[in-house]
Design a protein around this motif. Structure first.
Motif, PDB file in Angstrom:
ATOM      1  N   TYR A   1       0.821  -1.212   0.000  1.00 31.05           N
ATOM      2  CA  TYR A   1       0.000   0.000   0.000  1.00 31.05           C
ATOM      3  C   TYR A   1       0.857   1.265   0.000  1.00 31.05           C
ATOM      4  CZ  TYR A   1      -4.202  -2.776   0.784  1.00 31.05           C
ATOM      5  OH  TYR A   1      -5.232  -3.659   0.659  1.00 31.05           O
ATOM      6  N   LEU A   2       1.961   1.243   0.730  1.00 36.34           N
ATOM      7  CA  LEU A   2       2.832   2.419   0.745  1.00 36.34           C
ATOM      8  C   LEU A   2       3.545   2.598  -0.595  1.00 36.34           C
ATOM      9  CD1 LEU A   2       4.158   2.201   4.374  1.00 36.34           C
ATOM     10  CD2 LEU A   2       2.825   4.068   3.393  1.00 36.34           C
ATOM     11  N   LEU A   3       3.926   1.501  -1.215  1.00 32.82           N
ATOM     12  CA  LEU A   3       4.537   1.585  -2.552  1.00 32.82           C
ATOM     13  C   LEU A   3       3.525   2.136  -3.558  1.00 32.82           C
ATOM     14  CD1 LEU A   3       7.304   0.895  -3.775  1.00 32.82           C
ATOM     15  CD2 LEU A   3       6.346  -1.298  -4.449  1.00 32.82           C
ATOM     16  N   LYS A   4       2.302   1.683  -3.444  1.00 37.42           N
ATOM     17  CA  LYS A   4       1.239   2.179  -4.314  1.00 37.42           C
ATOM     18  C   LYS A   4       0.994   3.674  -4.078  1.00 37.42           C
ATOM     19  CE  LYS A   4      -3.401   0.778  -5.690  1.00 37.42           C
ATOM     20  NZ  LYS A   4      -4.478  -0.189  -5.431  1.00 37.42           N
ATOM     21  N   ALA A   5       0.987   4.091  -2.823  1.00 36.74           N
ATOM     22  CA  ALA A   5       0.818   5.507  -2.503  1.00 36.74           C
ATOM     23  C   ALA A   5       1.965   6.332  -3.074  1.00 36.74           C
ATOM     24  CB  ALA A   5       0.724   5.696  -0.987  1.00 36.74           C
ATOM     25  N   LEU A   6       3.170   5.788  -2.991  1.00 32.36           N
ATOM     26  CA  LEU A   6       4.333   6.486  -3.527  1.00 32.36           C
ATOM     27  C   LEU A   6       4.219   6.645  -5.042  1.00 32.36           C
ATOM     28  CD1 LEU A   6       7.050   7.794  -2.939  1.00 32.36           C
ATOM     29  CD2 LEU A   6       8.090   5.539  -3.116  1.00 32.36           C
ATOM     30  N   LEU A   7       3.740   5.621  -5.717  1.00 33.48           N
ATOM     31  CA  LEU A   7       3.528   5.704  -7.167  1.00 33.48           C
ATOM     32  C   LEU A   7       2.546   6.816  -7.514  1.00 33.48           C
ATOM     33  CD1 LEU A   7       3.268   1.981  -8.229  1.00 33.48           C
ATOM     34  CD2 LEU A   7       4.864   3.656  -9.133  1.00 33.48           C
ATOM     35  N   LEU A   8       1.464   6.875  -6.770  1.00 29.89           N
ATOM     36  CA  LEU A   8       0.453   7.885  -7.053  1.00 29.89           C
ATOM     37  C   LEU A   8       0.932   9.290  -6.700  1.00 29.89           C
ATOM     38  CD1 LEU A   8      -2.686   5.951  -5.793  1.00 29.89           C
ATOM     39  CD2 LEU A   8      -2.035   6.413  -8.166  1.00 29.89           C
ATOM     40  N   ALA A   9       1.717   9.400  -5.648  1.00 29.13           N
ATOM     41  CA  ALA A   9       2.214  10.711  -5.219  1.00 29.13           C
ATOM     42  C   ALA A   9       3.400  11.177  -6.060  1.00 29.13           C
ATOM     43  CB  ALA A   9       2.618  10.667  -3.748  1.00 29.13           C
TER      44      ALA A   9
ATOM     45  N   SER B   1       4.380  21.130  -0.928  1.00 33.28           N
ATOM     46  CA  SER B   1       3.448  20.237  -0.229  1.00 33.28           C
ATOM     47  C   SER B   1       3.495  18.823  -0.814  1.00 33.28           C
ATOM     48  CB  SER B   1       2.025  20.789  -0.262  1.00 33.28           C
ATOM     49  OG  SER B   1       1.570  20.897  -1.590  1.00 33.28           O
ATOM     50  N   LEU B   2       3.667  18.724  -2.131  1.00 36.54           N
ATOM     51  CA  LEU B   2       3.793  17.405  -2.762  1.00 36.54           C
ATOM     52  C   LEU B   2       5.086  16.723  -2.312  1.00 36.54           C
ATOM     53  CD1 LEU B   2       2.724  15.268  -4.704  1.00 36.54           C
ATOM     54  CD2 LEU B   2       3.861  16.490  -6.560  1.00 36.54           C
ATOM     55  N   ARG B   3       6.174  17.488  -2.248  1.00 37.58           N
ATOM     56  CA  ARG B   3       7.451  16.931  -1.765  1.00 37.58           C
ATOM     57  C   ARG B   3       7.322  16.444  -0.324  1.00 37.58           C
ATOM     58  NH1 ARG B   3       9.944  20.674  -4.860  1.00 37.58           N
ATOM     59  NH2 ARG B   3       9.856  22.259  -3.252  1.00 37.58           N
ATOM     60  N   ALA B   4       6.655  17.227   0.502  1.00 41.01           N
ATOM     61  CA  ALA B   4       6.468  16.839   1.909  1.00 41.01           C
ATOM     62  C   ALA B   4       5.614  15.569   2.000  1.00 41.01           C
ATOM     63  CB  ALA B   4       5.817  17.980   2.686  1.00 41.01           C
ATOM     64  N   PHE B   5       4.603  15.480   1.154  1.00 38.13           N
ATOM     65  CA  PHE B   5       3.747  14.292   1.140  1.00 38.13           C
ATOM     66  C   PHE B   5       4.547  13.051   0.737  1.00 38.13           C
ATOM     67  CE2 PHE B   5       0.347  11.796  -1.148  1.00 38.13           C
ATOM     68  CZ  PHE B   5      -0.283  11.347   0.008  1.00 38.13           C
ATOM     69  N   ARG B   6       5.360  13.181  -0.308  1.00 40.84           N
ATOM     70  CA  ARG B   6       6.208  12.060  -0.738  1.00 40.84           C
ATOM     71  C   ARG B   6       7.203  11.672   0.353  1.00 40.84           C
ATOM     72  NH1 ARG B   6       6.653  14.023  -6.671  1.00 40.84           N
ATOM     73  NH2 ARG B   6       8.137  15.464  -5.791  1.00 40.84           N
ATOM     74  N   ASP B   7       7.786  12.654   1.003  1.00 36.96           N
ATOM     75  CA  ASP B   7       8.721  12.370   2.103  1.00 36.96           C
ATOM     76  C   ASP B   7       8.035  11.603   3.223  1.00 36.96           C
ATOM     77  OD1 ASP B   7      10.750  13.601   0.739  1.00 36.96           O
ATOM     78  OD2 ASP B   7      10.659  15.478   1.899  1.00 36.96           O
ATOM     79  N   THR B   8       6.803  11.968   3.518  1.00 40.56           N
ATOM     80  CA  THR B   8       6.041  11.264   4.555  1.00 40.56           C
ATOM     81  C   THR B   8       5.821   9.805   4.160  1.00 40.56           C
ATOM     82  OG1 THR B   8       4.927  13.309   5.183  1.00 40.56           O
ATOM     83  CG2 THR B   8       3.872  11.242   5.847  1.00 40.56           C
ATOM     84  N   ILE B   9       5.472   9.577   2.900  1.00 42.49           N
ATOM     85  CA  ILE B   9       5.263   8.202   2.423  1.00 42.49           C
ATOM     86  C   ILE B   9       6.569   7.422   2.486  1.00 42.49           C
ATOM     87  CG2 ILE B   9       4.639   6.779   0.435  1.00 42.49           C
ATOM     88  CD1 ILE B   9       2.737   9.088  -0.393  1.00 42.49           C
ATOM     89  N   LEU B  10       7.665   8.023   2.036  1.00 44.01           N
ATOM     90  CA  LEU B  10       8.961   7.343   2.078  1.00 44.01           C
ATOM     91  C   LEU B  10       9.382   7.023   3.505  1.00 44.01           C
ATOM     92  CD1 LEU B  10      10.911   9.257  -0.687  1.00 44.01           C
ATOM     93  CD2 LEU B  10      10.421   6.805  -0.649  1.00 44.01           C
ATOM     94  N   ASN B  11       9.172   7.954   4.409  1.00 43.04           N
ATOM     95  CA  ASN B  11       9.506   7.702   5.821  1.00 43.04           C
ATOM     96  C   ASN B  11       8.645   6.586   6.395  1.00 43.04           C
ATOM     97  OD1 ASN B  11      11.550   9.606   5.973  1.00 43.04           O
ATOM     98  ND2 ASN B  11      10.138  11.254   6.530  1.00 43.04           N
TER      99      ASN B  11
ATOM    100  N   ASP C   1       0.788  24.346  -8.027  1.00 40.09           N
ATOM    101  CA  ASP C   1       1.201  25.677  -7.578  1.00 40.09           C
ATOM    102  C   ASP C   1       2.168  25.573  -6.405  1.00 40.09           C
ATOM    103  OD1 ASP C   1      -0.389  26.859  -9.491  1.00 40.09           O
ATOM    104  OD2 ASP C   1      -2.119  27.058  -8.142  1.00 40.09           O
ATOM    105  N   ASP C   2       1.925  24.593  -5.539  1.00 44.67           N
ATOM    106  CA  ASP C   2       2.754  24.439  -4.350  1.00 44.67           C
ATOM    107  C   ASP C   2       3.455  23.084  -4.386  1.00 44.67           C
ATOM    108  OD1 ASP C   2       3.932  24.624  -1.876  1.00 44.67           O
ATOM    109  OD2 ASP C   2       2.069  24.362  -0.745  1.00 44.67           O
ATOM    110  N   GLN C   3       4.610  23.031  -5.027  1.00 44.05           N
ATOM    111  CA  GLN C   3       5.376  21.785  -5.142  1.00 44.05           C
ATOM    112  C   GLN C   3       5.895  21.320  -3.790  1.00 44.05           C
ATOM    113  OE1 GLN C   3       5.999  19.694  -7.747  1.00 44.05           O
ATOM    114  NE2 GLN C   3       4.655  20.899  -9.043  1.00 44.05           N
TER     115      GLN C   3
END
Length: 128
Positions: free
Chosen positions: A36-44, A55-65, A51-53
């Motif tokens: 599920y986390l790998l799938k979330a990472l793919l989607l993110a 927030s997307l970077r922070a979201f990806r970092d959260t998934i990776l962590n 407009d706000d890159q």
């Protein structure tokens, strides 16, 4: 879809690529949480412009962590190696996306199937 149907549809390149990914997934045998986390990472990890890159970077970092934490908890002795194997699946999945887009763009050019405008827009290359 099986091999015969893939051949009939002209979908063999995508089919064999997916079979290869499935075999790698079987060897890695990810647990549900890892999957599920790998799938979330793919989607993110999409190639859209926001407009706000940050927030997307922070979201990806959260998934990776989270992936890092889950792999460490589930596979303490082989966590680093296992996480590397999971992340090495991502380029193959990106290739599958490219193969699929090529197939549908070719189908669209042939004009054999009428396609909706939204679907055609989704096939357009994205700025990477």
């Amino acid at each position: 879809m099986d091999e015969l149907l893939a051949k009939e549809c002209g979908y063999t390149e995508f089919y064999y690529h997916c079979v290869q990914i499935a075999q790698r997934m079987e060897r890695i045998s990810p647990r549900r949480e890892e999957y599920y986390l790998l799938k979330a990472l793919l989607l993110a990890n999409c190639d859209i412009l926001l407009d706000d890159q940050s927030s997307l970077r922070a979201f990806r970092d959260t998934i990776l962590n989270s992936l890092n934490d889950v792999v460490y908890l589930l596979r303490h002795s082989s966590a680093v190696s296992h996480q590397q194997q999971l992340l090495l699946l991502l380029p193959s999945l990106r290739q599958a996306d490219d193969i699929l887009r090529r197939f549908w763009r070719g189908t669209s050019r042939e004009g054999a199937v009428t396609m909706k405008k939204l679907f055609l827009e989704m096939l357009e290359p994205l700025a990477r």
